[in-house]
Design a protein around this motif. Structure first.
Motif, PDB file in Angstrom:
ATOM      1  N   LEU A 287      26.540 -13.754  -0.463  1.00 15.18           N
ATOM      2  CA  LEU A 287      26.632 -13.504  -1.900  1.00 15.18           C
ATOM      3  C   LEU A 287      26.384 -14.797  -2.649  1.00 15.18           C
ATOM      4  CD1 LEU A 287      27.619 -11.916  -4.476  1.00 15.18           C
ATOM      5  CD2 LEU A 287      29.932 -12.633  -3.847  1.00 15.18           C
ATOM      6  N   SER A 288      25.542 -14.734  -3.653  1.00 15.34           N
ATOM      7  CA  SER A 288      25.354 -15.899  -4.513  1.00 15.34           C
ATOM      8  C   SER A 288      25.144 -15.453  -5.951  1.00 15.34           C
ATOM      9  CB  SER A 288      24.169 -16.759  -4.056  1.00 15.34           C
ATOM     10  OG  SER A 288      22.948 -16.059  -4.201  1.00 15.34           O
ATOM     11  N   ALA A 289      25.611 -16.277  -6.862  1.00 13.32           N
ATOM     12  CA  ALA A 289      25.447 -16.022  -8.289  1.00 13.32           C
ATOM     13  C   ALA A 289      25.035 -17.321  -8.957  1.00 13.32           C
ATOM     14  CB  ALA A 289      26.744 -15.496  -8.889  1.00 13.32           C
ATOM     15  N   GLU A 290      24.167 -17.202  -9.933  1.00 17.22           N
ATOM     16  CA  GLU A 290      23.699 -18.387 -10.641  1.00 17.22           C
ATOM     17  C   GLU A 290      23.799 -18.154 -12.146  1.00 17.22           C
ATOM     18  OE1 GLU A 290      19.759 -19.278  -9.359  1.00 17.22           O
ATOM     19  OE2 GLU A 290      20.310 -19.500  -7.253  1.00 17.22           O
ATOM     20  N   HIS A 291      24.551 -19.030 -12.790  1.00 11.18           N
ATOM     21  CA  HIS A 291      24.638 -19.083 -14.254  1.00 11.18           C
ATOM     22  C   HIS A 291      24.966 -17.714 -14.866  1.00 11.18           C
ATOM     23  CE1 HIS A 291      23.130 -23.096 -13.751  1.00 11.18           C
ATOM     24  NE2 HIS A 291      22.009 -22.655 -13.211  1.00 11.18           N
ATOM     25  N   LEU A 292      26.070 -17.135 -14.365  1.00 11.16           N
ATOM     26  CA  LEU A 292      26.505 -15.849 -14.901  1.00 11.16           C
ATOM     27  C   LEU A 292      27.251 -16.049 -16.220  1.00 11.16           C
ATOM     28  CD1 LEU A 292      27.943 -13.857 -11.842  1.00 11.16           C
ATOM     29  CD2 LEU A 292      25.671 -13.667 -12.879  1.00 11.16           C
TER      30      LEU A 292
ATOM     31  N   GLY B 129      20.869 -11.197   0.806  1.00 12.11           N
ATOM     32  CA  GLY B 129      19.477 -11.614   0.743  1.00 12.11           C
ATOM     33  C   GLY B 129      18.612 -10.872  -0.257  1.00 12.11           C
ATOM     34  N   THR B 130      19.196  -9.963  -1.026  1.00 16.11           N
ATOM     35  CA  THR B 130      18.451  -9.193  -2.014  1.00 16.11           C
ATOM     36  C   THR B 130      18.859  -9.614  -3.423  1.00 16.11           C
ATOM     37  OG1 THR B 130      18.270  -7.269  -0.566  1.00 16.11           O
ATOM     38  CG2 THR B 130      17.992  -6.872  -2.919  1.00 16.11           C
ATOM     39  N   ARG B 131      17.884  -9.943  -4.253  1.00 19.91           N
ATOM     40  CA  ARG B 131      18.166 -10.258  -5.647  1.00 19.91           C
ATOM     41  C   ARG B 131      18.448  -8.947  -6.365  1.00 19.91           C
ATOM     42  NH1 ARG B 131      16.640 -14.658  -9.054  1.00 19.91           N
ATOM     43  NH2 ARG B 131      16.760 -15.839  -7.126  1.00 19.91           N
ATOM     44  N   VAL B 132      19.714  -8.718  -6.689  1.00 14.15           N
ATOM     45  CA  VAL B 132      20.097  -7.423  -7.249  1.00 14.15           C
ATOM     46  C   VAL B 132      20.135  -7.425  -8.779  1.00 14.15           C
ATOM     47  CG1 VAL B 132      21.365  -6.692  -5.202  1.00 14.15           C
ATOM     48  CG2 VAL B 132      22.576  -7.925  -7.013  1.00 14.15           C
ATOM     49  N   PHE B 133      20.335  -8.611  -9.369  1.00 12.47           N
ATOM     50  CA  PHE B 133      20.316  -8.702 -10.830  1.00 12.47           C
ATOM     51  C   PHE B 133      19.601  -9.969 -11.242  1.00 12.47           C
ATOM     52  CE2 PHE B 133      21.607  -9.656 -15.098  1.00 12.47           C
ATOM     53  CZ  PHE B 133      21.682  -8.416 -15.709  1.00 12.47           C
ATOM     54  N   ASP B 134      18.639  -9.810 -12.148  1.00 13.02           N
ATOM     55  CA  ASP B 134      17.908 -10.943 -12.713  1.00 13.02           C
ATOM     56  C   ASP B 134      17.338 -10.470 -14.047  1.00 13.02           C
ATOM     57  OD1 ASP B 134      16.429 -13.158 -13.336  1.00 13.02           O
ATOM     58  OD2 ASP B 134      15.335 -13.253 -11.449  1.00 13.02           O
ATOM     59  N   ASN B 135      18.127 -10.681 -15.109  1.00 14.04           N
ATOM     60  CA  ASN B 135      17.761 -10.143 -16.429  1.00 14.04           C
ATOM     61  C   ASN B 135      17.567  -8.625 -16.370  1.00 14.04           C
ATOM     62  OD1 ASN B 135      17.770 -12.665 -17.804  1.00 14.04           O
ATOM     63  ND2 ASN B 135      15.804 -13.140 -16.833  1.00 14.04           N
ATOM     64  N   GLY B 136      18.410  -7.973 -15.628  1.00 12.96           N
ATOM     65  CA  GLY B 136      18.347  -6.525 -15.419  1.00 12.96           C
ATOM     66  C   GLY B 136      18.490  -6.242 -13.940  1.00 12.96           C
ATOM     67  N   TYR B 137      18.949  -5.037 -13.604  1.00 16.23           N
ATOM     68  CA  TYR B 137      19.109  -4.668 -12.203  1.00 16.23           C
ATOM     69  C   TYR B 137      17.742  -4.532 -11.538  1.00 16.23           C
ATOM     70  CZ  TYR B 137      24.058  -3.762 -13.044  1.00 16.23           C
ATOM     71  OH  TYR B 137      25.386  -3.900 -13.352  1.00 16.23           O
ATOM     72  N   GLN B 138      17.652  -5.074 -10.326  1.00 14.88           N
ATOM     73  CA  GLN B 138      16.402  -5.053  -9.563  1.00 14.88           C
ATOM     74  C   GLN B 138      16.438  -4.020  -8.437  1.00 14.88           C
ATOM     75  OE1 GLN B 138      13.877  -7.264 -10.686  1.00 14.88           O
ATOM     76  NE2 GLN B 138      15.429  -7.420 -12.299  1.00 14.88           N
ATOM     77  N   VAL B 139      17.531  -3.270  -8.343  1.00 19.88           N
ATOM     78  CA  VAL B 139      17.697  -2.282  -7.279  1.00 19.88           C
ATOM     79  C   VAL B 139      18.272  -1.008  -7.885  1.00 19.88           C
ATOM     80  CG1 VAL B 139      18.080  -4.002  -5.456  1.00 19.88           C
ATOM     81  CG2 VAL B 139      20.029  -3.117  -6.753  1.00 19.88           C
TER      82      VAL B 139
ATOM     83  N   GLY C  37      30.374  -6.368  -8.254  1.00 24.37           N
ATOM     84  CA  GLY C  37      30.347  -5.034  -7.665  1.00 24.37           C
ATOM     85  C   GLY C  37      29.329  -4.110  -8.301  1.00 24.37           C
ATOM     86  N   LEU C  38      28.521  -4.642  -9.212  1.00 23.18           N
ATOM     87  CA  LEU C  38      27.457  -3.892  -9.890  1.00 23.18           C
ATOM     88  C   LEU C  38      28.019  -2.717 -10.692  1.00 23.18           C
ATOM     89  CD1 LEU C  38      24.746  -3.843  -7.058  1.00 23.18           C
ATOM     90  CD2 LEU C  38      25.405  -5.699  -8.588  1.00 23.18           C
ATOM     91  N   ILE C  39      29.239  -2.900 -11.205  1.00 25.78           N
ATOM     92  CA  ILE C  39      29.847  -1.889 -12.057  1.00 25.78           C
ATOM     93  C   ILE C  39      29.482  -2.140 -13.510  1.00 25.78           C
ATOM     94  CG2 ILE C  39      32.067  -0.988 -12.879  1.00 25.78           C
ATOM     95  CD1 ILE C  39      33.140  -1.570 -10.027  1.00 25.78           C
ATOM     96  N   GLN C  40      29.363  -3.407 -13.882  1.00 25.30           N
ATOM     97  CA  GLN C  40      28.870  -3.758 -15.211  1.00 25.30           C
ATOM     98  C   GLN C  40      27.939  -4.961 -15.081  1.00 25.30           C
ATOM     99  OE1 GLN C  40      31.583  -5.438 -18.056  1.00 25.30           O
ATOM    100  NE2 GLN C  40      32.928  -6.318 -16.490  1.00 25.30           N
ATOM    101  N   PRO C  41      26.889  -5.029 -15.897  1.00 22.12           N
ATOM    102  CA  PRO C  41      25.937  -6.133 -15.776  1.00 22.12           C
ATOM    103  C   PRO C  41      26.430  -7.380 -16.499  1.00 22.12           C
ATOM    104  CG  PRO C  41      25.242  -4.666 -17.520  1.00 22.12           C
ATOM    105  CD  PRO C  41      26.460  -4.032 -16.907  1.00 22.12           C
ATOM    106  N   PRO C  42      26.036  -8.563 -16.017  1.00 18.70           N
ATOM    107  CA  PRO C  42      26.303  -9.773 -16.798  1.00 18.70           C
ATOM    108  C   PRO C  42      25.393  -9.810 -18.022  1.00 18.70           C
ATOM    109  CG  PRO C  42      24.927 -10.310 -14.918  1.00 18.70           C
ATOM    110  CD  PRO C  42      25.291  -8.852 -14.787  1.00 18.70           C
ATOM    111  N   SER C  43      25.736 -10.627 -18.982  1.00 16.88           N
ATOM    112  CA  SER C  43      24.850 -10.807 -20.139  1.00 16.88           C
ATOM    113  C   SER C  43      23.626 -11.624 -19.747  1.00 16.88           C
ATOM    114  CB  SER C  43      25.612 -11.519 -21.271  1.00 16.88           C
ATOM    115  OG  SER C  43      26.753 -10.778 -21.647  1.00 16.88           O
ATOM    116  N   LEU C  44      23.845 -12.605 -18.860  1.00 17.17           N
ATOM    117  CA  LEU C  44      22.773 -13.447 -18.340  1.00 17.17           C
ATOM    118  C   LEU C  44      23.123 -13.830 -16.908  1.00 17.17           C
ATOM    119  CD1 LEU C  44      22.220 -15.965 -21.309  1.00 17.17           C
ATOM    120  CD2 LEU C  44      20.612 -14.185 -20.575  1.00 17.17           C
ATOM    121  N   GLY C  45      22.107 -14.257 -16.159  1.00 16.96           N
ATOM    122  CA  GLY C  45      22.350 -14.776 -14.825  1.00 16.96           C
ATOM    123  C   GLY C  45      21.684 -13.967 -13.733  1.00 16.96           C
ATOM    124  N   THR C  46      21.867 -14.422 -12.496  1.00 16.23           N
ATOM    125  CA  THR C  46      21.302 -13.741 -11.338  1.00 16.23           C
ATOM    126  C   THR C  46      22.379 -13.535 -10.280  1.00 16.23           C
ATOM    127  OG1 THR C  46      20.625 -15.791 -10.245  1.00 16.23           O
ATOM    128  CG2 THR C  46      19.027 -14.772 -11.727  1.00 16.23           C
TER     129      THR C  46
END
Length: 231
Positions: A6-11, A70-80, A56-65
């Motif tokens: 799990l990794s998060a950047e600038h949430l 190994g899957t980018r699941v959020f990057d300015n919107g959900y990717q999955v 947990g992908l229950i609510q999106p961040p305002s910004l961040g990734t």
């Protein structure tokens, strides 16, 4: 070599606007490895629950990734497809076990697999393995009301592992338990991380079992920092 689970950047997560805006997450970045258990501490309103529901992908961040397994699941919107991804990769454990009262311990575990298209044979076999691992085989046919609080929470953890998630998120899992059972549940979560090779993130106010964690994070005013064990 450590594998990042799990990794998060600038949430960032902001509620409201202008002078009334609340920054629940304020530039949060971190990573967790496979097989690692981490405690998330902090006062009420610090942003812990917001971070957990965001991861947990229950609510999106305002910004961040956010990247999981190994899957980018959020990057300015959900990717999955968040429903499918969450069901296959993320397990949840809450303060209350939230077991279905009309299903047995075994059935509560099996249903998590069968809604994910596992066959009856597959679900029965893996549920039996989990019940044995958590020393609940003798209670497999018991309804939740016939189980102690600690047994119910162990069934809930087994259910959370039913689809072999990469990430397990636990929100105050020992809050309703006495100190002895709370300690056992924390040690169980550590065992889950180390033997099931799952990244486990636990929001807790229970400092009595803090020694079971590989790392300790603190949240305050939406910011995340790592706590030195000697502090």
């Amino acid at each position: 070599m450590n594998t990042v689970a799990l990794s998060a950047e600038h949430l960032f997560k902001t509620y409201g606007e202008g002078d009334t805006a609340v920054h629940a997450l304020n530039d949060v970045s971190f990573s967790m490895n496979v097989g690692e258990i981490v405690a998330l501490l902090g006062p009420s309103g610090a942003g812990k629950s917001t971070l957990l529901t965001t991861l947990g992908l229950i609510q999106p961040p305002s910004l961040g990734t956010i990247s999981i397994a190994g899957t980018r699941v959020f990057d300015n919107g959900y990717q999955v497809n968040i429903r499918d991804f969450r069901r296959n990769n993320i397990g949840f454990v809450f303060q209350k076990a939230n077991l279905l009262p009309f299903l047995t311990a075994e059935e509560n575990i099996r249903i998590a697999m069968e809604v994910n298209d596992a066959s009856s044979r597959e679900s029965k076999q893996y549920a039996a393995e989990l019940l044995e691992h958590f020393e609940l085989s003798a209670r497999r046919a018991f309804l939740p009301k016939q189980l102690s609080g600690g047994q119910q929470q162990r069934v809930a953890i087994a259910r959370a592992l039913a689809n072999k998630p990469s990430l397990l998120l636990a929100d105050e899992p020992t809050a309703a338990l006495d100190s002895h059972m709370g300690r056992k549940v924390m040690e169980l979560l550590k065992n889950v991380a180390h033997t099931h090779h799952t990244a486990v993130l636990v929001v807790t106010h229970d400092h009595r079992a803090i020694d079971v964690f590989d790392r300790i994070w603190m949240m305050e005013d939406g910011k995340l920092s790592e706590k030195n064990r000697q502090d």
